[in-house]
Design a protein around this motif. Sequence first.
Motif, PDB file in Angstrom:
ATOM      1  N   TYR A  40       0.824  -1.209   0.000  1.00 24.04           N
ATOM      2  CA  TYR A  40       0.000   0.000   0.000  1.00 24.04           C
ATOM      3  C   TYR A  40       0.863   1.266   0.000  1.00 24.04           C
ATOM      4  O   TYR A  40       0.406   2.336  -0.374  1.00 24.04           O
ATOM      5  CB  TYR A  40      -1.003  -0.013   1.167  1.00 24.04           C
ATOM      6  CG  TYR A  40      -0.417   0.304   2.516  1.00 24.04           C
ATOM      7  CD1 TYR A  40      -0.578   1.562   3.084  1.00 24.04           C
ATOM      8  CD2 TYR A  40       0.322  -0.647   3.225  1.00 24.04           C
ATOM      9  CE1 TYR A  40      -0.024   1.872   4.321  1.00 24.04           C
ATOM     10  CE2 TYR A  40       0.870  -0.349   4.449  1.00 24.04           C
ATOM     11  CZ  TYR A  40       0.691   0.902   4.997  1.00 24.04           C
ATOM     12  OH  TYR A  40       1.255   1.195   6.208  1.00 24.04           O
ATOM     13  N   GLN A  76       9.233   2.797   9.987  1.00 23.91           N
ATOM     14  CA  GLN A  76       7.765   2.740   9.949  1.00 23.91           C
ATOM     15  C   GLN A  76       7.164   2.863  11.360  1.00 23.91           C
ATOM     16  O   GLN A  76       7.553   3.719  12.113  1.00 23.91           O
ATOM     17  CB  GLN A  76       7.300   1.478   9.208  1.00 23.91           C
ATOM     18  CG  GLN A  76       7.701   1.486   7.741  1.00 23.91           C
ATOM     19  CD  GLN A  76       7.095   2.648   6.954  1.00 23.91           C
ATOM     20  OE1 GLN A  76       6.099   3.221   7.338  1.00 23.91           O
ATOM     21  NE2 GLN A  76       7.733   3.037   5.859  1.00 23.91           N
ATOM     22  N   SER A  77       6.252   1.949  11.692  1.00 22.61           N
ATOM     23  CA  SER A  77       5.484   2.132  12.932  1.00 22.61           C
ATOM     24  C   SER A  77       6.313   1.977  14.212  1.00 22.61           C
ATOM     25  O   SER A  77       5.846   2.341  15.287  1.00 22.61           O
ATOM     26  CB  SER A  77       4.332   1.136  12.987  1.00 22.61           C
ATOM     27  OG  SER A  77       3.276   1.628  12.220  1.00 22.61           O
ATOM     28  N   GLU A 173       5.173   7.270   0.391  1.00 19.64           N
ATOM     29  CA  GLU A 173       4.113   7.255   1.408  1.00 19.64           C
ATOM     30  C   GLU A 173       3.248   8.509   1.314  1.00 19.64           C
ATOM     31  O   GLU A 173       2.021   8.434   1.416  1.00 19.64           O
ATOM     32  CB  GLU A 173       4.727   7.129   2.810  1.00 19.64           C
ATOM     33  CG  GLU A 173       3.670   7.204   3.886  1.00 19.64           C
ATOM     34  CD  GLU A 173       4.001   6.453   5.159  1.00 19.64           C
ATOM     35  OE1 GLU A 173       5.097   5.892   5.262  1.00 19.64           O
ATOM     36  OE2 GLU A 173       3.139   6.432   6.056  1.00 19.64           O
ATOM     37  N   TYR A 204       4.711  12.983  10.347  1.00 19.59           N
ATOM     38  CA  TYR A 204       4.442  11.559  10.585  1.00 19.59           C
ATOM     39  C   TYR A 204       5.061  10.695   9.480  1.00 19.59           C
ATOM     40  O   TYR A 204       5.719   9.686   9.762  1.00 19.59           O
ATOM     41  CB  TYR A 204       2.924  11.333  10.688  1.00 19.59           C
ATOM     42  CG  TYR A 204       2.551   9.877  10.766  1.00 19.59           C
ATOM     43  CD1 TYR A 204       2.770   9.135  11.925  1.00 19.59           C
ATOM     44  CD2 TYR A 204       2.022   9.216   9.656  1.00 19.59           C
ATOM     45  CE1 TYR A 204       2.455   7.787  11.981  1.00 19.59           C
ATOM     46  CE2 TYR A 204       1.703   7.861   9.712  1.00 19.59           C
ATOM     47  CZ  TYR A 204       1.922   7.157  10.875  1.00 19.59           C
ATOM     48  OH  TYR A 204       1.626   5.818  10.928  1.00 19.59           O
ATOM     49  N   VAL A 274       5.524  -1.947   9.084  1.00 16.88           N
ATOM     50  CA  VAL A 274       5.147  -2.601   7.821  1.00 16.88           C
ATOM     51  C   VAL A 274       6.314  -2.858   6.870  1.00 16.88           C
ATOM     52  O   VAL A 274       6.142  -3.557   5.875  1.00 16.88           O
ATOM     53  CB  VAL A 274       4.075  -1.835   7.002  1.00 16.88           C
ATOM     54  CG1 VAL A 274       2.708  -2.007   7.570  1.00 16.88           C
ATOM     55  CG2 VAL A 274       4.435  -0.407   6.785  1.00 16.88           C
TER      56      VAL A 274
HETATM   57  N1  LIG Z   1       2.196  -0.428  10.537  1.00 19.80           N
HETATM   58  C1  LIG Z   1       3.012   0.481  10.062  1.00 19.80           C
HETATM   59  O1  LIG Z   1       4.220   0.339  10.062  1.00 19.80           O
HETATM   60  C2  LIG Z   1       2.325   1.655   9.430  1.00 19.80           C
HETATM   61  C3  LIG Z   1       3.258   2.818   9.181  1.00 19.80           C
HETATM   62  C4  LIG Z   1       2.965   3.477   7.883  1.00 19.80           C
HETATM   63  N2  LIG Z   1       3.886   4.562   7.694  1.00 19.80           N
HETATM   64  C5  LIG Z   1       1.534   3.955   7.835  1.00 19.80           C
HETATM   65  O2  LIG Z   1       1.212   4.902   8.468  1.00 19.80           O
HETATM   66  O3  LIG Z   1       0.706   3.404   7.187  1.00 19.80           O
END
Ligand SMILES: NC(=O)CC[C@H](N)C(=O)O
Length: 331
Positions: A40, A76-77, A173, A204, A274
């Motif tokens: 995604y 990422q998260s 992103e 973010y 992710v």
């Molecule tokens: N689960 C993740 O790592 C999501 C982080 C990703 N940057 C998002 O906001 O969709």
Amino acid sequence: MVQGIVNWNTQTTQKWLQNYVDDWVNFYQKNTNEGEVASYIPILQEANQQHLGISILGINGMEIRSGNVEIPFTIQSISKVFTFIVACIQRGVSYVLSKVDVEPTGGAFNSIMHLETRQVKKPFNPLVNAGAITITSMLIGDTAERKLEGFYQLLEKILGYRPPLNIDVYQSENESSVRNRAIGYYLLEMGYLESELDLTLETYFKQCSIEITIDDLARLGMILANDGEDPSTQEEIIPRQVARLAKVLMLTCGMYDASGKFAAYVGIPAKSGVSGGIVAVAPPRARDHQLPFLDGCGIGVYGPALDKQGNSIAGIRLLRHIANQWDLSIF
Ligand SMILES: NC(=O)CC[C@H](N)C(=O)O
């Protein structure tokens, strides 16, 4: 500090442990065929599904690394744990918790439903996107770079270098961020955001696009395992209360709607992203002296093939195996 009967720091025992970990990584390599690399965010699809690597760093300094250890990937998260920590340092714990709750959602990381259905008028927790974006809005600064300065400084203090921003991941992103924008607009409507929406989202996306390695994750995890203190200098990098809170959130919400299973089968605080990274935190324990890493350790794992919840499949299997073999569970 608990002293084991076995001295795990000798070269012989370290080599012996290394052989075990190499075998386990080879064994779980087959699970990299399961699941899918995240798509995604288009650029994340370029990751090699076959990769699997682990880095373990003990509070006592012992290091075990195996598999694909050199591959850089975006945080990422996993960044959400550390922006939460920075927000607590900058704004105070009680203020932050008055704006974002500490309850697991049992839902997907990017769920909007939970914002709408909930009675208490704040996002569920800082580790789902809604809560994380709210936390990012609280960081002090009027540009993304200023807002992220505290986050960079924390990383630099722990890692000894300032990890770079992967601009291609950030752009990818940013261009494919429909869902996060929808969450952002919802947060804006509810009056949760403390900085302007575009600035908050830019910040973010940038915090998620910082590039790290599993060695970095192991070191970040090790500092949390040691309650925020650098074991070699005794410097308090993260206030103990904040480090504890971060670990609670990781345990209850860190693996999203698989957090319960992860707590049951692995039993240590962890946070996934992710891109396929997981940081896991094994605090010190005082049980069987024949086990390694009794003083606690941080573990970084990378395996970009994900399950439906967005967690690394082979990474979780590997962590589960190691946690069982070494009795790492905190329960
Ligand atoms: N689960 C993740 O790592 C999501 C982080 C990703 N940057 C998002 O906001 O969709």
